[in-house]
Design an enzyme around this catalytic site. Structure first.
Site, PDB file in Angstrom:
ATOM      1  N   ASN A  34      30.438 112.882 117.891  1.00 33.52           N
ATOM      2  CA  ASN A  34      30.419 112.587 116.455  1.00 33.52           C
ATOM      3  C   ASN A  34      30.869 111.143 116.281  1.00 33.52           C
ATOM      4  O   ASN A  34      31.598 110.620 117.125  1.00 33.52           O
ATOM      5  CB  ASN A  34      31.433 113.469 115.720  1.00 33.52           C
ATOM      6  CG  ASN A  34      30.974 114.906 115.573  1.00 33.52           C
ATOM      7  OD1 ASN A  34      30.148 115.400 116.327  1.00 33.52           O
ATOM      8  ND2 ASN A  34      31.545 115.574 114.604  1.00 33.52           N
TER       9      ASN A  34
HETATM   10 CA    CA Z   1      32.203 119.896 113.013  1.00 37.62          CA
END
Ligand code: CA
Ligand code: CTP
Length: 227
Positions: A34
């Protein structure tokens, strides 16, 4: 009785902070992750330490230096992050700011080669452990105050409120990270703190100021005996 000093209100308290992304290897050169700079989590770890807490920061890969006065443990994957967090228990305060990858794959031992005549490889995604939900689970090892973060791009307060309940955390700090806001990767943050009693919206502040304000709220909470 805990000796309370106004400038070190968290003296004698143990805190755990997760920060940064996790990297989940696909092969020796590729990974799933991420987006996260780690800035907000590092600022919180530093502010907790400045308030007198004994702080362990479990960080995924970032380019930031270890914060001053903080015991920093560097990890790569979500499973490593969970393991390091378990070792940091028991603690009084847990703040999960990490942008943990939701899935991992069984990594290939060698670099996967592109081949013109074969289709692209399919990734078989396996869910990662939810560290915040594990820390928030009722039980003797549960930290007294468990705080999560919810970075959302739409329906921010609704998603964050649901997340707080689903993960069993006491507070969730919600923010809107849509591309137009400039928050992701930026120096400022604009958050809403959600607890069992409702929502508290803070103005747009420097990430260090958000950290100090959150730590002040933590100190007040821990000094107020439950009724
Ligand atoms: Ca997540
Ligand atoms: N979190 C965690 N471990 C995970 C996933 C999330 O500890 N495997 C924590 C984050 O550190 C954050 C909170 O949970 O404090 C919310 O993370 P987020 O990714 O927004 O929530 P998810 O439940 O993963 O939901 P989604 O990604 O679908 O929005």
């Amino acid at each position: 009785l805990r000796a309370l000093s106004p400038d070190r209100p968290l003296a004698g308290r143990r805190a755990l902070v997760t920060a940064g992304p996790t990297h989940e290897p696909i092969d020796p050169v590729r990974y799933i992750a991420n987006r996260s700079s780690g800035t907000q989590g590092y600022a919180i770890a530093e502010a907790l330490a400045a308030a007198g807490a004994d702080v362990t920061l479990v960080s995924g890969p970032t380019t930031l230096p270890d914060p001053a006065g903080v015991h920093t443990i560097r990890v790569e994957t979500a499973r490593d992050m969970l393991e390091a967090c378990r070792h940091a228990l028991p603690c009084d305060i847990a703040v999960c700011t990490a942008a943990v990858a939701d899935w991992h794959v069984a990594p290939a031992a060698q670099k996967i080669k592109k081949t013109a005549d074969a289709p692209p490889p399919a990734l078989h995604l396996v869910p990662n452990p939810d560290i915040l939900a594990i820390l928030g689970r009722p039980g003797p090892a549960r930290p007294g105050l468990v705080i999560g973060f919810a970075a959302e791009t739409e329906h921010v307060l609704a998603h964050a409120t649901t997340k707080r309940a689903r993960k069993g955390c006491d507070w969730i700090v919600a923010n809107d990270v849509s591309p137009g806001t400039g928050i992701m990767g930026g120096a400022e943050n604009e958050v809403t703190v959600i607890d069992a009693t409702g929502c508290e919206h803070w103005p747009r502040l420097d990430k260090a100021q958000v950290a100090h304000r959150l730590v002040a709220r933590i100190a007040t909470f821990l000094q107020t005996p439950p009724n």
